[in-house]
Design a protein around this motif. Structure first.
Motif, PDB file in Angstrom:
ATOM      1  N   UNK A 200      10.012  -2.443   0.564  1.00 55.61           N
ATOM      2  CA  UNK A 200      10.069  -1.694  -0.690  1.00 55.61           C
ATOM      3  C   UNK A 200       8.796  -1.856  -1.511  1.00 55.61           C
ATOM      4  N   UNK A 201       8.176  -3.034  -1.413  1.00 55.45           N
ATOM      5  CA  UNK A 201       6.925  -3.252  -2.125  1.00 55.45           C
ATOM      6  C   UNK A 201       5.826  -2.331  -1.629  1.00 55.45           C
ATOM      7  N   UNK A 202       5.730  -2.182  -0.307  1.00 48.94           N
ATOM      8  CA  UNK A 202       4.702  -1.298   0.262  1.00 48.94           C
ATOM      9  C   UNK A 202       5.114   0.168   0.167  1.00 48.94           C
ATOM     10  N   UNK A 203       6.407   0.415   0.213  1.00 45.52           N
ATOM     11  CA  UNK A 203       6.912   1.773  -0.024  1.00 45.52           C
ATOM     12  C   UNK A 203       6.482   2.244  -1.407  1.00 45.52           C
ATOM     13  N   UNK A 204       6.671   1.397  -2.398  1.00 41.76           N
ATOM     14  CA  UNK A 204       6.275   1.738  -3.769  1.00 41.76           C
ATOM     15  C   UNK A 204       4.767   1.947  -3.853  1.00 41.76           C
ATOM     16  N   UNK A 205       3.996   1.093  -3.168  1.00 42.24           N
ATOM     17  CA  UNK A 205       2.543   1.228  -3.159  1.00 42.24           C
ATOM     18  C   UNK A 205       2.130   2.609  -2.662  1.00 42.24           C
ATOM     19  N   UNK A 206       2.670   3.007  -1.519  1.00 36.02           N
ATOM     20  CA  UNK A 206       2.291   4.287  -0.911  1.00 36.02           C
ATOM     21  C   UNK A 206       2.694   5.455  -1.807  1.00 36.02           C
ATOM     22  N   UNK A 207       3.902   5.422  -2.328  1.00 34.39           N
ATOM     23  CA  UNK A 207       4.365   6.515  -3.183  1.00 34.39           C
ATOM     24  C   UNK A 207       3.569   6.571  -4.482  1.00 34.39           C
ATOM     25  N   UNK A 208       3.280   5.416  -5.061  1.00 41.46           N
ATOM     26  CA  UNK A 208       2.458   5.382  -6.275  1.00 41.46           C
ATOM     27  C   UNK A 208       1.081   5.998  -6.015  1.00 41.46           C
ATOM     28  N   UNK A 209       0.489   5.655  -4.878  1.00 43.62           N
ATOM     29  CA  UNK A 209      -0.839   6.175  -4.550  1.00 43.62           C
ATOM     30  C   UNK A 209      -0.804   7.679  -4.302  1.00 43.62           C
ATOM     31  N   UNK A 210       0.246   8.162  -3.649  1.00 43.09           N
ATOM     32  CA  UNK A 210       0.362   9.603  -3.419  1.00 43.09           C
ATOM     33  C   UNK A 210       0.365  10.365  -4.740  1.00 43.09           C
ATOM     34  N   UNK A 211       1.183   9.892  -5.677  1.00 43.48           N
ATOM     35  CA  UNK A 211       1.244  10.558  -6.977  1.00 43.48           C
ATOM     36  C   UNK A 211      -0.048  10.356  -7.771  1.00 43.48           C
ATOM     37  N   UNK A 212      -0.675   9.179  -7.609  1.00 43.69           N
ATOM     38  CA  UNK A 212      -1.939   8.923  -8.282  1.00 43.69           C
ATOM     39  C   UNK A 212      -3.035   9.848  -7.793  1.00 43.69           C
ATOM     40  N   UNK A 213      -3.067  10.080  -6.485  1.00 50.20           N
ATOM     41  CA  UNK A 213      -4.060  10.986  -5.902  1.00 50.20           C
ATOM     42  C   UNK A 213      -3.813  12.414  -6.380  1.00 50.20           C
ATOM     43  N   UNK A 214      -2.549  12.818  -6.404  1.00 52.20           N
ATOM     44  CA  UNK A 214      -2.200  14.144  -6.921  1.00 52.20           C
ATOM     45  C   UNK A 214      -2.757  14.311  -8.338  1.00 52.20           C
ATOM     46  N   UNK A 215      -2.492  13.320  -9.187  1.00 51.93           N
ATOM     47  CA  UNK A 215      -2.912  13.408 -10.589  1.00 51.93           C
ATOM     48  C   UNK A 215      -4.433  13.485 -10.716  1.00 51.93           C
ATOM     49  N   UNK A 216      -5.139  12.705  -9.901  1.00 51.66           N
ATOM     50  CA  UNK A 216      -6.599  12.676 -10.003  1.00 51.66           C
ATOM     51  C   UNK A 216      -7.218  13.975  -9.479  1.00 51.66           C
TER      52      UNK A 216
END
Length: 228
Positions: A200-216
């Motif tokens: 779940x820790x790495x799941x959250x990392x990947x999902x956070x990064x996906x949304x972060x990349x979208x935003x950027x």
């Protein structure tokens, strides 16, 4: 916003949703006892979840930036108006000779001729290939962001990747260490056991990064980062 860009962001939103769905299904299969796996099978498959999660992560990077390059091509950006970092990215992708200059005169002539014809073109046409170096680490991710003239990720990113938690750079490194241990046949037993909490820790990392990349990318598109 240009229609082509709007279509891209709809596709990117769908890609994120599909990726999240796949990640959640992996978690259900391995960690929720939905299929009554034995302890031995859980121990085997739980380690592989990290490799599967990484595959989704790298696939997301490849798909996202490849689709974005295709979208930028549809904007018909004049060569002279294109952001310098994107031009360099394009030239290094199109002409490998910049990194390995030819020794034979005939190859030098061919290189010069192709380069001259390229600069005589009115529009820039990006190759849709993105080099992830088969390891999308913190450094590689920010290298790609820089090549696309996008805001890079800081080591300390938001509250979740800041003291007292591991930084984004540290979290991505431990994620890659897990993945490489599996993918390269290392001593998996030397790593911490892959529990649902670890996953779940790495799941959250990947999902956070996906949304972060979208935003950027979205912020960059609004500001027309692809132009000088």
């Amino acid at each position: 916003m240009n229609r082509e860009l709007q279509n891209f962001f709809r596709e990117l939103d769908d890609l994120i949703q599909d990726s999240e769905h796949t990640i959640n299904e992996i978690e259900k299969v391995v960690f929720t006892q939905r299929y009554r796996l034995t302890d031995e099978h859980i121990a085997i498959f739980s380690v592989q979840t990290i490799a599967m999660l990484y595959a989704i992560w790298e696939g997301f990077i490849q798909n996202t930036f490849s689709k974005y390059l295709v979208t930028l091509n549809k904007l018909n950006i004049p060569f002279s108006d294109c952001q310098d970092s994107l031009v360099i990215f394009h030239l290094e992708s199109r002409f490998k000779q910049f990194k390995e200059y030819p020794e034979k005169t005939t190859k030098k002539v061919t290189f010069f001729s192709d380069l001259r014809n390229h600069f005589l073109s009115d529009k820039i046409s990006f190759s849709a290939r993105v080099n992830t170096e088969s390891n999308v680490s913190f450094e590689v991710l920010n290298k790609i962001m820089s090549q696309f003239a996008l805001e890079q990720f800081p080591e300390r990113w938001g509250d979740n990747y800041n003291y007292p938690n591991p930084t984004l750079k540290e979290k991505m490194k431990s994620f890659l260490d897990y993945r490489n241990g599996v993918a390269h046949g290392g001593d998996i037993s030397s790593n911490d056991k892959v529990t649902q909490e670890v996953f779940n820790g790495y799941k959250k990392l990947v999902i956070d990064l996906m949304h972060g990349i979208y935003d950027k990318i979205y912020e960059g598109a609004i500001k027309k980062h692809y132009l000088k």
